[in-house]
Design an enzyme around this catalytic site. Structure first.
Site, short mmCIF file in Angstrom:
data_model
loop_
_atom_site.label_atom_id
_atom_site.label_comp_id
_atom_site.label_asym_id
_atom_site.label_seq_id
_atom_site.Cartn_x
_atom_site.Cartn_y
_atom_site.Cartn_z
N TYR A 55 -102.12 1.10 -91.70
CA TYR A 55 -103.21 1.54 -91.36
C TYR A 55 -102.26 1.92 -89.83
O TYR A 55 -102.16 3.19 -89.24
CB TYR A 55 -104.17 1.24 -90.87
CG TYR A 55 -105.00 0.99 -91.89
CD1 TYR A 55 -105.62 0.20 -93.29
CD2 TYR A 55 -105.78 1.93 -92.62
CE1 TYR A 55 -105.91 0.57 -94.41
CE2 TYR A 55 -107.11 2.64 -93.43
CZ TYR A 55 -106.70 1.28 -94.09
OH TYR A 55 -108.00 2.20 -95.57
N ARG A 58 -100.29 5.26 -90.27
CA ARG A 58 -100.92 6.53 -90.50
C ARG A 58 -102.03 6.36 -89.15
O ARG A 58 -101.65 7.89 -88.30
CB ARG A 58 -102.77 5.66 -91.07
CG ARG A 58 -102.07 6.08 -93.17
CD ARG A 58 -103.31 6.14 -93.97
NE ARG A 58 -104.53 7.34 -93.83
CZ ARG A 58 -105.19 6.82 -94.10
NH1 ARG A 58 -106.01 6.10 -94.32
NH2 ARG A 58 -105.92 8.08 -93.69
N ASP A 91 -109.45 9.85 -89.10
CA ASP A 91 -109.02 10.58 -88.33
C ASP A 91 -109.75 10.90 -86.83
O ASP A 91 -110.97 10.97 -86.81
CB ASP A 91 -107.44 12.02 -88.14
CG ASP A 91 -108.17 12.84 -88.79
OD1 ASP A 91 -107.90 13.24 -89.81
OD2 ASP A 91 -109.32 13.52 -87.89
N HIS A 106 -116.37 6.75 -92.82
CA HIS A 106 -115.35 5.63 -93.76
C HIS A 106 -114.59 4.99 -92.10
O HIS A 106 -113.86 4.69 -92.10
CB HIS A 106 -114.37 6.50 -94.21
CG HIS A 106 -115.18 6.46 -95.56
ND1 HIS A 106 -114.73 8.07 -96.22
CD2 HIS A 106 -115.93 6.79 -96.41
CE1 HIS A 106 -115.29 7.67 -97.51
NE2 HIS A 106 -116.95 7.45 -97.78
N THR A 172 -113.05 18.92 -99.91
CA THR A 172 -113.26 16.92 -99.59
C THR A 172 -113.58 17.50 -101.34
O THR A 172 -113.88 18.11 -101.45
CB THR A 172 -114.57 16.55 -99.08
OG1 THR A 172 -114.48 14.59 -100.42
CG2 THR A 172 -116.06 17.34 -98.87
N SER A 173 -112.81 16.11 -102.02
CA SER A 173 -112.90 16.30 -103.63
C SER A 173 -113.91 16.00 -104.47
O SER A 173 -114.17 16.26 -104.85
CB SER A 173 -111.78 15.46 -104.73
OG SER A 173 -112.19 14.08 -103.87
N1 APR Z 1 -108.48 23.09 -96.79
C1 APR Z 1 -108.39 22.41 -97.10
N2 APR Z 1 -109.32 22.16 -98.25
C2 APR Z 1 -107.80 21.53 -98.62
C3 APR Z 1 -106.55 21.43 -97.64
C4 APR Z 1 -106.50 22.90 -96.72
N3 APR Z 1 -105.79 22.59 -96.55
N4 APR Z 1 -106.12 20.74 -98.33
C5 APR Z 1 -106.75 20.23 -99.57
N5 APR Z 1 -108.00 20.08 -99.81
C6 APR Z 1 -108.37 20.06 -100.53
C7 APR Z 1 -107.66 19.62 -102.13
O1 APR Z 1 -108.13 21.12 -102.53
C8 APR Z 1 -109.74 18.32 -102.07
O2 APR Z 1 -110.41 19.34 -102.93
O3 APR Z 1 -109.30 18.97 -99.57
C9 APR Z 1 -109.58 18.04 -100.66
C10 APR Z 1 -109.61 16.68 -100.29
O4 APR Z 1 -109.89 15.25 -101.39
P1 APR Z 1 -109.26 14.14 -101.35
O5 APR Z 1 -107.95 13.99 -100.78
O6 APR Z 1 -110.10 13.31 -102.36
O7 APR Z 1 -109.91 13.56 -99.73
P2 APR Z 1 -111.52 13.11 -99.61
O8 APR Z 1 -112.21 14.16 -101.31
O9 APR Z 1 -111.56 13.12 -98.07
O10 APR Z 1 -112.01 11.39 -99.91
C11 APR Z 1 -112.41 11.07 -99.77
O11 APR Z 1 -111.51 8.70 -101.02
O12 APR Z 1 -110.38 7.41 -100.57
C12 APR Z 1 -110.78 8.01 -99.89
O13 APR Z 1 -111.57 6.76 -97.41
C13 APR Z 1 -111.12 8.06 -98.54
O14 APR Z 1 -112.64 9.21 -97.46
C14 APR Z 1 -111.52 9.04 -98.00
C15 APR Z 1 -112.30 9.34 -99.91
#
Ligand code: APR
Length: 230
Positions: A55, A58, A91, A106, A172-173
């Site tokens: 961290y 990060r 962030d 989170h 977000t995924s």
């Molecule tokens: N603009 C918009 N979306 C984007 C971009 C971009 N430039 N680049 C990537 N993405 C999308 C990806 O396609 C994906 O759907 O952002 C998403 C990122 O997904 P994750 O990496 O899974 O991040 P997130 O959904 O925030 O993860 C949720 O998981 O690991 C834990 O605590 C952590 O808060 C996090 C949580």
């Protein structure tokens, strides 16, 4: 029009163009570090120094990052709408982009706390080191929610989602719960947008899908909302 409520649900993708890695996908953070060792209470108990180092790195990256056009567009949207940001990100780019109403599901990497008391928070700009103790004698830790820990702001976020007139899901995924369940609490009549260059996990009959990066898709939606209210 400040009575119309725009709720934003954001994830790591909205900070990707500010240079902060997402978690899943090519080059994702979880590729470099096993989640179990750096983002769980078990990992903390096993090797707190490794967790603190993860961290600290990060936090340095967040300090070096600057808000991108997506976060700035959402900050500016507050001139016309009531806007609440519900983010999974730790962030502070939404705040630095101008948003004044941000819920961090989170946690926040620029804050620290004792390992025992999750409610007393301290600003944290630099590193947290092993041996740095809180008043209660426990090791200081980042104010971040690890896997397996409760998400204390979830009820607040659900109450907010229920009052949305517009929902913007960006970067977000939607793979992590309970956070991802938030989209289910938005009123049926709310207008929903999804911004992601590789959208997944949502059927498009519910969402206006904007297949674009956040810095392009979010300003576009913000302009559409402005035009609606002109
Ligand atoms: N603009 C918009 N979306 C984007 C971009 C971009 N430039 N680049 C990537 N993405 C999308 C990806 O396609 C994906 O759907 O952002 C998403 C990122 O997904 P994750 O990496 O899974 O991040 P997130 O959904 O925030 O993860 C949720 O998981 O690991 C834990 O605590 C952590 O808060 C996090 C949580």
């Amino acid at each position: 029009m400040r009575d119309r409520h725009v709720v934003v649900f954001s994830g790591a993708g909205i900070s990707a163009e500010s240079g902060l890695n997402t978690f899943r996908g090519p080059g994702g953070l979880w590729e470099g570090e096993p989640v179990s060792l750096v983002a769980t209470p078990e990992g903390w108990r096993k090797d707190p120094e490794r967790v603190l180092r993860f961290y600290n790195e990060r936090r340095k990256a967040v300090r070096a990052a600057t808000p991108n056009l997506a976060q700035v567009a959402l900050g500016e949207l507050e001139q016309i709408f009531k806007v609440t940001i519900i983010t999974q990100n730790i962030d502070d780019l939404h705040e630095r982009g101008g948003s004044t109403n941000v819920i961090h599901l989170h946690g926040e990497i620029m804050k620290s706390r004792s390992s025992r008391d999750p409610t007393t928070l301290f600003a944290c700009e630099g590193d947290i080191v092993l041996g740095q103790k809180a008043d209660d004698g426990s090791q200081m830790r980042p104010h971040v929610v690890w896997f397996g820990e409760s998400v204390p702001m979830m009820d607040t976020a659900i109450a907010v989602a229920k009052t949305a007139d517009f929902l913007i899901v960006v970067g977000t995924s939607l793979e992590v719960y309970p956070a991802a369940s938030l989209v289910d609490y938005v009123p049926y009549e709310a207008t929903r947008f999804l911004v992601d260059p590789m959208p997944s996990g949502l059927t498009d009959e519910d969402f206006h899908i904007v297949e674009a990066k956040a810095s392009e898709g979010v300003p576009r939606i913000a302009n559409q909302l402005r035009a609606l209210m002109a």
